[in-house]
Structures are given as C-alpha cells and as structure tokens.
Design an enzyme around this catalytic site. Structure first.
Site, short mmCIF file in Angstrom:
data_model
loop_
_atom_site.label_atom_id
_atom_site.label_comp_id
_atom_site.label_asym_id
_atom_site.label_seq_id
_atom_site.Cartn_x
_atom_site.Cartn_y
_atom_site.Cartn_z
N GLU A 157 29.44 46.52 47.33
CA GLU A 157 29.22 45.04 47.19
C GLU A 157 28.05 44.82 48.19
O GLU A 157 28.13 45.53 49.22
CB GLU A 157 30.41 44.41 47.07
CG GLU A 157 31.19 44.40 48.64
CD GLU A 157 32.58 43.58 48.25
OE1 GLU A 157 32.70 42.77 47.60
OE2 GLU A 157 33.12 43.53 49.46
N LYS A 162 26.96 45.47 30.60
CA LYS A 162 27.93 44.15 30.06
C LYS A 162 27.99 44.33 28.47
O LYS A 162 28.72 43.70 28.16
CB LYS A 162 27.19 42.98 30.65
CG LYS A 162 27.62 42.82 32.13
CD LYS A 162 28.17 41.50 32.51
CE LYS A 162 28.56 41.32 33.90
NZ LYS A 162 27.54 41.63 34.96
N GLY A 185 28.47 39.28 50.76
CA GLY A 185 29.48 38.98 49.82
C GLY A 185 30.50 40.08 49.68
O GLY A 185 30.87 40.56 48.90
C1 LIG Z 1 27.79 41.95 36.32
C2 LIG Z 1 26.92 43.20 36.99
C3 LIG Z 1 27.53 43.79 37.92
C4 LIG Z 1 28.80 43.42 38.46
O1 LIG Z 1 30.01 43.78 37.67
P1 LIG Z 1 31.25 43.13 37.86
O2 LIG Z 1 32.03 43.64 36.55
O3 LIG Z 1 31.19 41.78 37.75
O4 LIG Z 1 32.06 43.83 39.09
C5 LIG Z 1 26.71 44.79 38.67
N1 LIG Z 1 25.50 44.91 38.27
C6 LIG Z 1 25.02 44.38 37.06
C7 LIG Z 1 23.57 44.65 36.72
C8 LIG Z 1 25.72 43.32 36.44
O5 LIG Z 1 24.96 42.67 35.48
#
Ligand SMILES: *Cc1c(COP(=O)(O)O)cnc(C)c1O
Length: 320
Positions: free
Chosen positions: A204, A53, A208
């Site tokens: 996923e 992120k 969910g």
């Molecule tokens: C946020 C996150 C995800 C999911 O990412 P998206 O962009 O919302 O699909 C997957 N793994 C980790 C470790 C995350 O922090």
C-alpha cells in the site's frame, strides 16, 4: 454476509468464463536480472475496463436473483469500480446507477456513461455520497455493490491469482496491491489453496498505511484520506470482510513511496511497453524493494490496472 472461501473463487472463475479476459502473464529478463529472481507479472491492466475490478463486479451482479437483477444495481465510486459495474451490468442486462462526484474527471464520467451506466452526480463538498447511494437503493429497490467489502466481489477478484497459479504453478511469494483489500483477500484465498507455501504480501502507499497498522493492531485502523498518486488505494480502512481474511492469510503488508511508483511506471513503459496506473504499480514497487529477500525464487506480481489521465501520465513518465 459470510466470509468468502476458496470454492467461492472457483465458482467465480466459472461465472467469468467467456466474459472476463484471461489476462496475460508477462515476463521481463530485465526485471528478473534487476531483482535476481524470476518474476511473473499478471497483467490486469489488460482486463476489460482496464482493471481487475471487472472480475468482482461481474461476479457480484451475476450472483443476484432475477428479481434483484430486474431492480438494478447501484454503487458509489469515481474510479475503476464504477466502470466495472457499468460494463458488467450492461453485459448481464441489468441497469446500473453510479453515484459520482460532479467534479470527477470528464474522461471518467464519459467512460462510465459509454459502458452504459446512469450517472447521478453529487457535490462532494456538501452531499454525503453514501446516504445518497442508500436513498437510491431504497427508492429503486436496487442492490448496492460496494467496491471491496462484499463476498462475491472478493471472490471475483481472487480469480486473477487463481489464473496466475494455474498458468505458472506454485510461487514462493505473491505481491498484491492493497486499497480496501478486495483484491488482496481474494488472491490470498487462491494462494492458500493453489500454493500453500506461497508468502502473500499486500503493498500500500506509504501515506496510507492503514492496512499495515491494522495488521499490527489486530483490528481495523481508520486513517485520514491519504495524499498519494495511487488514487485507487486512497481508502481509509479495510473492510469487515477483507480484514479477517487478510489477517489470517497474508504474511505482511509493505509500503512504498510515490517516488517508487513513478519508477515502476517508467519501468513498465520503457521495458515492458505497458501503460500502468500508479495504483497498478504498488505490487511491483513492493516486490522490487523486497527482492533481495527473494533471490533465485519465483515471485508473482499482480499489475492491477492501467487507467490513467494521459496528461498526468506524461508528466510522471517524463519526470526522469
Ligand atoms: C481498486 C484498485 C486497487 C485496490 O483494490 P482493493 O480491492 O480496494 O484493495 C488497486 N489497483 C487498482 C488499479 C484498482 O482499481
């Protein structure tokens, strides 16, 4: 906001140079033998703040005008996006306000504060976090950076796959975890350009499966908050920007059970000496399950993050 395209991912890679880690691509002979395929793990658990992120957060804040940067950024998150925004903002000299539930784990509140974020706590039972976030944005003139449904966030996340293809060349398949779809959409943009024949899959949690439902229905399907140990993928729907990209460029969305996530977590700990959070195991668990279809082929797996509560982790790892 416009749909992101590949050049946005390339531009994000330029911006991230020297700021984000170029994370390692690791191999495991054991994993290859078990899968009957050549697996390439792109390890974003070694990214700054412990998850991919940081890429999207940094790219989005770096793209703001000087005036916007002076007014600061705001976001709502109790997870990895909060820490990513806090650190990326600090690094760019921008103030970040993070709206977090007052009962969020102490470790997460502390980490976000340590990275320089100003935390505004809310009561998750009585207050509407999005309304609160919008009010802060209005009062301070701050820019809201959401966790996934944002062009620059998607482009930033796509640099993970861009680096993977740059390092290992074309792949036959790429597995990516799926929450709101920022990572998957960005990686699919990179794959389309770097390895046009690569089949991209989202993975996923079984509980969910809104992404899979949405692909089947051809529209964004919203579900109730899922019960799963994959806390980074407890999103209830894809985004207005992520869905069209995913629909066009992703072959399919697979689901895995929490039990498979625990197995993958144990595998990473025991065989690859890596701490991977449950959500970070989604792509690997999906790839392991789909492996019979990819015998002898080259398969990429994005390991998305490694931030876990240690007590919970010990429980999962010790559960045999
Ligand atoms: C946020 C996150 C995800 C999911 O990412 P998206 O962009 O919302 O699909 C997957 N793994 C980790 C470790 C995350 O922090």
């Amino acid at each position: 906001m416009s749909l992101p395209v590949f050049v946005d991912v390339q531009a994000a890679a330029e911006r991230l140079r020297g700021h984000a880690n170029r994370t390692p691509v690791l191999r495991s002979a054991t994993a290859d033998a078990r899968a009957g395929a050549s697996l390439f793990f792109k390890c974003e658990n070694f990214q700054r703040t412990g998850a991919f992120k940081f890429r999207g957060a940094f790219n989005a804040i770096a793209r703001l005008s000087p005036t916007q940067q002076r007014a600061g950024v705001v976001t709502f998150s109790s997870g990895n996006h909060a820490q990513a925004i806090a650190l990326a903002a600090r690094e760019l000299g921008v103030t970040a306000t993070i709206v977090m539930p007052s009962d969020a784990p102490a470790a997460k509140l502390a980490a976000t504060r340590d990275y320089g974020g100003e935390i505004v706590a809310y009561d998750r039972f009585t207050e509407d976090r999005e309304a609160l976030t919008r009010r802060i944005a209005r009062e301070r003139g701050a820019t809201l950076i959401p966790p996934y449904d944002h062009t620059d966030v998607i482009a930033g996340q796509g640099t993970a796959a861009l680096e993977l293809f740059e390092e290992v060349g074309a792949l036959d398949a790429l597995f990516v975890c799926l929450g709101g779809g920022g990572l998957l959409a960005g990686c699919a943009l990179a794959a389309r350009q770097m390895a046009p024949d690569c089949a991209v899959y989202g993975v996923e949690p079984e509980a969910g499966d809104d992404g899979r439902q949405s692909l089947r229905a051809g529209r964004i399907v919203t579900i109730a908050v899922p019960r799963t140990i994959a806390d980074g993928a407890m999103t209830t729907h894809l985004g207005e920007l992520t869905f069209p990209v995913i629909r066009e460029r992703v072959r399919d969305v697979l689901t895995v059970a929490d039990r498979e996530l625990v197995q993958a977590m144990r595998f990473f700990a025991e065989r690859m000496k890596m701490v991977v959070e449950p959500t970070g195991c989604l792509a690997a668990a999906g790839a392991f399950a789909a492996a019979p279809g990819w015998r002898g082929r080259r398969v990429g797996i994005v390991v998305s993050g490694g931030n876990v509560d240690l007590a919970a982790y010990a429980g999962w790892i010790g559960s045999g």
